[in-house]
Structures are given as structure tokens and as C-alpha cells.
Enzyme design. Structure first.
Site, PDB file in Angstrom:
ATOM      1  N   ARG A   1      -5.675  -2.453  -1.892  1.00 53.18           N
ATOM      2  CA  ARG A   1      -4.216  -2.834  -2.849  1.00 53.18           C
ATOM      3  C   ARG A   1      -4.003  -4.184  -2.542  1.00 53.18           C
ATOM      4  NH1 ARG A   1       1.214   0.078  -0.758  1.00 53.18           N
ATOM      5  NH2 ARG A   1       1.462  -2.060   0.640  1.00 53.18           N
TER       6      ARG A   1
ATOM      7  N   ASP B   1       7.250   0.248  -3.251  1.00 53.77           N
ATOM      8  CA  ASP B   1       6.984  -0.489  -2.330  1.00 53.77           C
ATOM      9  C   ASP B   1       7.989  -1.768  -1.973  1.00 53.77           C
ATOM     10  OD1 ASP B   1       4.662   1.062  -2.006  1.00 53.77           O
ATOM     11  OD2 ASP B   1       3.658  -0.242  -3.396  1.00 53.77           O
TER      12      ASP B   1
END
Length: 277
Positions: free
Chosen positions: A268, A103
Site C-alpha cells: 500500500r 485512512d
């Protein structure tokens, strides 16, 4: 195994550990936060089971580890821009994160990590794979380590979230905001563990800096194949109430899409990081 009074159960020989007897819904003492940081830096992924978290408690736990990144592209939980929704409904066939990636490597200061909390998981399937970039680097030959030590790589968000890609309606959007490009060392020194880690990934890395994409492709392809070797990975089997906290600087992850016709809903929170060297 215990570290700073934490109960630790490794998930594999190279990456991942469960931490027992920690309630993330309660304020975390400084010593517990420090211990979790140490385990995260060592294992790359830490997992907490049987948590019951409100959005406010999830946010409070994440803030103990750094500032929160408000995601540009993901839909967010209603009233909580800090919480990105990672979801797949029974009638949807594509999932989010269905390929090896790290990410935010496209940011100049990549994210430290993410806390993913399972609200609803399918009866089977929907696991997440993690791979250790410490182990991947350590297993390279001395000659290739020397070659990589002088290289930097170009990362971008454009080809994943940009206007040329069809957005996942209601899940991924704002393609006009996908303007991020960054250059990072191919091998980094982790800021906390001081270990060396491979820092390229199939999701966001485009090429080596100063090389063409065509020139870069053979070596990048080899590194991607090498780094995803089974012995460098672990497989997290989710349960409702599980929370995984992974370190984007030392791991890749891959959300498996093997639960067609079932719902999967995760919250998240991504934690801001700093420059990589």
C-alpha cells in the site's frame, strides 16, 4: 463507458469502477492521469487489473497523483519506506483494516487516497468492501443534513495505534507515535468533484466537537449504520496483480477477514492530501 479515452466499468450503482487498458508500470501520460483523477473523484474507487509492478514502478505511479505519505505505524517493504505492508500469514487470525474506516482522518490534512497492490491473495475470501459517502450523504433527510452542516467531529489515532492497544507484532508498531488528533467538518465538499460527502467513520471518529462522547454516540451510531447500507457499497474481489486506488475523502473501506489459514500480501502506498472544508 469511456471518459477521456479510458475504458470504465462501474462496480456497483453507487461506488467503484474498473479502468481497463492502462499499464501502470509504464510512465503515465498527463491526459491519462487527469482522466484517472476524474474517475476517482466521481466513483471513489478505481481498480486496475492484471498489473505487473516492481516497487519502483508502484512508487512512480503513485507519485503522479501527489506526494507519498510514509506510514508511521505499518511495517514497510524491505528497502522501500514508501510502501506499507498489509499482510496476514496463515497462522495469524487478526487482519489489518477489519472494520469500516477512512485512512488518516486523524491527520489535520487527511490522505487523498491509497494505492493497494495485490501480491498474493487467498484462493477465496479476503475481499474489500467500499462505501460511498456521497451516496450516504445524499440519502439523508433535509433536516438531518441541516443539523450536520454546522457540526465538526474529533478524530484520533490514539485508540487504534496508541500504547493502550496491543500492537500486531511485525505488522503494526510504534505506538508512541500515535499522537494525532484532528477536527474536521462532519460534511465536506470534495475538493475535486465538489460533491458533498459525509466525513465521519467508525474507525477514527471519537465524538462531535463540543459534545461529550456519550452525547455523540446515538447520532454517530445512526450515521454509521446508515452509511454502511448495502446499496451504498461495492465488494472488490481481488486477484493477484490487481491494484485499487481509493479516495479517502469520499469512501470508507473494510477488509474482510474470511480466509483463515491462508496468506494475503498487499503493498500500500498512501498519497498526501490537504485540508477539508
Amino acid at each position: 463507458m469511456r471518459s477521456n479515452h479510458l475504458e470504465i466499468r462501474p462496480l456497483s450503482g453507487t461506488v467503484g469502477a474498473e479502468i481497463g487498458e492502462v499499464d501502470l508500470s509504464a510512465p503515465l501520460p498527463d491526459g491519462t492521469v487527469a482522466g484517472i483523477r476524474d474517475v476517482l473523484a466521481e466513483y471513489g474507487v478505481v481498480v486496475f487489473r492484471d498489473q505487473t509492478l516492481t516497487p519502483e514502478q508502484h512508487i512512480a505511479a503513485a507519485r503522479r497523483f501527489g506526494d507519498i505519505n510514509v506510514n508511521r505505524f505499518f511495517a514497510h517493504a524491505d528497502g522501500y519506506p514508501e510502501i506499507a505492508l498489509v499482510s496476514k500469514e496463515p497462522d495469524q487470525t487478526a487482519n489489518i483494516g477489519g472494520g469500516w474506516h477512512t485512512d488518516h482522518s486523524y491527520d489535520s490534512h487527511p490522505a487523498l487516497g491509497s494505492m493497494l497492490y495485490a501480491h498474493e491473495v487467498p484462493p477465496s475470501g479476503g475481499d474489500t468492501m467500499f462505501a460511498s459517502m456521497y451516496a450516504a450523504y445524499d440519502a439523508l433527510s433535509d433536516g438531518l443534513k441541516q443539523t450536520l452542516s454546522g457540526l465538526r467531529a474529533v478524530h484520533s489515532s490514539r485508540h487504534v495505534f496508541g500504547v493502550e492497544r496491543a500492537a500486531m507484532k511485525g505488522r503494526i508498531g510504534n505506538p508512541e507515535l500515535a499522537t494525532q488528533d484532528a477536527i474536521h467538518p462532519v460534511v465536506i465538499t470534495h475538493p475535486e468533484s465538489k460533491k458533498r460527502a459525509l466525513y465521519v467513520n467508525p474507525g477514527f471518529t471519537l465524538r462531535f466537537d463540543g459534545w461529550t462522547a456519550e452525547e455523540s454516540r446515538p447520532l454517530l451510531s445512526y450515521l454509521y449504520q446508515h452509511a454502511s447500507r448495502p446499496e451504498f457499497t461495492c465488494r472488490l474481489r481481488w486477484r493477484n496483480g490487481s491494484l485499487a486506488f481509493w479516495d479517502n475523502r469520499s469512501t470508507w473501506h473494510y477488509a474482510l477477514n474470511d480466509y483463515q489459514g491462508e496468506r494475503r500480501l498487499m503493498h500500500r502506498i498512501t498519497i498526501e492530501g490537504g485540508p477539508l472544508h
